[in-house]
Enzyme design. Structure first.
Site, PDB file in Angstrom:
ATOM      1  N   ILE A  85       0.842  -1.196   0.000  1.00 31.12           N
ATOM      2  CA  ILE A  85       0.000   0.000   0.000  1.00 31.12           C
ATOM      3  C   ILE A  85       0.883   1.256   0.000  1.00 31.12           C
ATOM      4  CG2 ILE A  85      -1.923  -1.151   1.165  1.00 31.12           C
ATOM      5  CD1 ILE A  85      -0.974   0.168   3.778  1.00 31.12           C
ATOM      6  N   HIS A 147       0.513  -6.142   7.173  1.00 24.58           N
ATOM      7  CA  HIS A 147       1.414  -5.435   8.099  1.00 24.58           C
ATOM      8  C   HIS A 147       0.651  -4.374   8.873  1.00 24.58           C
ATOM      9  CE1 HIS A 147       4.598  -2.886   9.701  1.00 24.58           C
ATOM     10  NE2 HIS A 147       5.396  -3.938   9.562  1.00 24.58           N
ATOM     11  N   GLU A 177       0.169  -4.280  12.738  1.00 26.22           N
ATOM     12  CA  GLU A 177       0.065  -2.918  13.233  1.00 26.22           C
ATOM     13  C   GLU A 177      -1.190  -2.288  12.619  1.00 26.22           C
ATOM     14  OE1 GLU A 177       3.645  -0.823  12.337  1.00 26.22           O
ATOM     15  OE2 GLU A 177       4.942  -2.410  13.107  1.00 26.22           O
ATOM     16  N   VAL A 205       7.030 -11.025   1.453  1.00 28.62           N
ATOM     17  CA  VAL A 205       7.853 -12.153   1.885  1.00 28.62           C
ATOM     18  C   VAL A 205       7.281 -12.782   3.144  1.00 28.62           C
ATOM     19  CG1 VAL A 205       9.935 -11.088   0.924  1.00 28.62           C
ATOM     20  CG2 VAL A 205       9.408 -10.782   3.361  1.00 28.62           C
TER      21      VAL A 205
END
Length: 264
Positions: A85, A147, A177, A205
């Site tokens: 993003i 993430h 997060e 990854v």
């Protein structure tokens, strides 16, 4: 024809297997899509760059890669991010590109897009994801680990969830997060009486977050789900290991190059 190069930029990882299986193949597909371009690698995580340097593995950041190409005489450079993003990392890449362009106006630099940047990108991402999803029964779900960020573009994950709801059955995304959290998803799973979950990273990854925060034995998503009586399967491959996602990045690089260097 002017000398052209592409800098393929990822957050980075210190996992050798992840570089070999996800980052390198994605870089190569982008290089193949850009006929005649010199390929270079850069990471945005200074922590990972420093960590690798202690093992005598030296990776440039974006600024270093740009100036090295300048010294080698390249006049047209595409910077293609492998980020998901347009968050803080993408803004740092943009700042480095703009700063370089201001100081070196005789060199043309084009910045490509991350995976999810425009409205149509959500549909493409979900279609690529479908190629690695298992068959899902009513009592089984897939939970993706994103993430996440405190940047306002964290809203991208909620938009992605809306597309997942339309296109897939029992596929959820939570973030390490930012929101939504895994606890929110567990609540939904229990309400739907889901008793089996496959955990899958929605990251380039499968690195530290995937192996520890997602799949670790303690204080992980896996352990949280198991404590709720939910059986857990693990899919420990990053998106860069999926040819469908590599194709998305390659198409973005080619489109950006065609638009930015329009004298072909």
């Amino acid at each position: 024809m002017k000398k052209r190069a592409v800098i393929v930029v990822s957050f980075g990882t210190s996992y050798d297997k992840a570089i070999k299986n996800a980052i390198l193949p994605t870089e190569k597909v982008i290089e193949e899509a850009l006929d005649g371009y010199k390929r270079r690698r850069a990471f945005t995580s200074q922590f990972i760059i420093n960590k690798l340097s202690k093992k005598s593995i030296y990776i440039d950041d974006v600024e270093q890669a740009l100036y090295k190409l300048k010294e080698e005489g390249y006049k047209e450079i595409l910077v293609q991010p492998l980020h998901i993003i347009p968050g803080y990392e993408y803004e740092e890449i943009k700042e480095a590109v703009y700063d370089f362009k201001n100081k070196n106006s005789f060199i043309k630099v084009v910045l490509g897009e991350p995976m999810i940047f425009k409205h149509e990108d959500y549909k493409k991402a979900v279609e690529a994801l479908k190629t690695q999803l298992p068959l899902v029964r009513e009592d089984r779900a897939v939970v993706l680990m994103g993430h996440g960020t405190n940047h306002n573009c964290n809203a991208c994950y909620y938009c992605l969830q809306s597309f997942l709801d339309k296109e897939c059955n029992n596929v959820y995304i939570a973030n390490v997060e930012g929101m939504p959290k895994i606890g929110d998803i567990i609540t939904s799973l229990k309400e739907k009486r889901i008793n089996q979950v496959m955990l899958m990273p929605f990251m380039l990854v499968a690195g530290d977050h995937a192996f520890n925060d997602m799949a670790g034995e303690e204080d992980s998503w896996k352990s949280m789900l198991q404590e709720e009586g939910i059986e857990v399967e693990l899919y420990l491959k990053g998106l860069g290991e999926n040819p469908a996602f590599r194709k998305i990045y390659a198409e973005k690089a080619k489109n950006s190059a065609n638009m930015g260097f329009n004298d072909k």
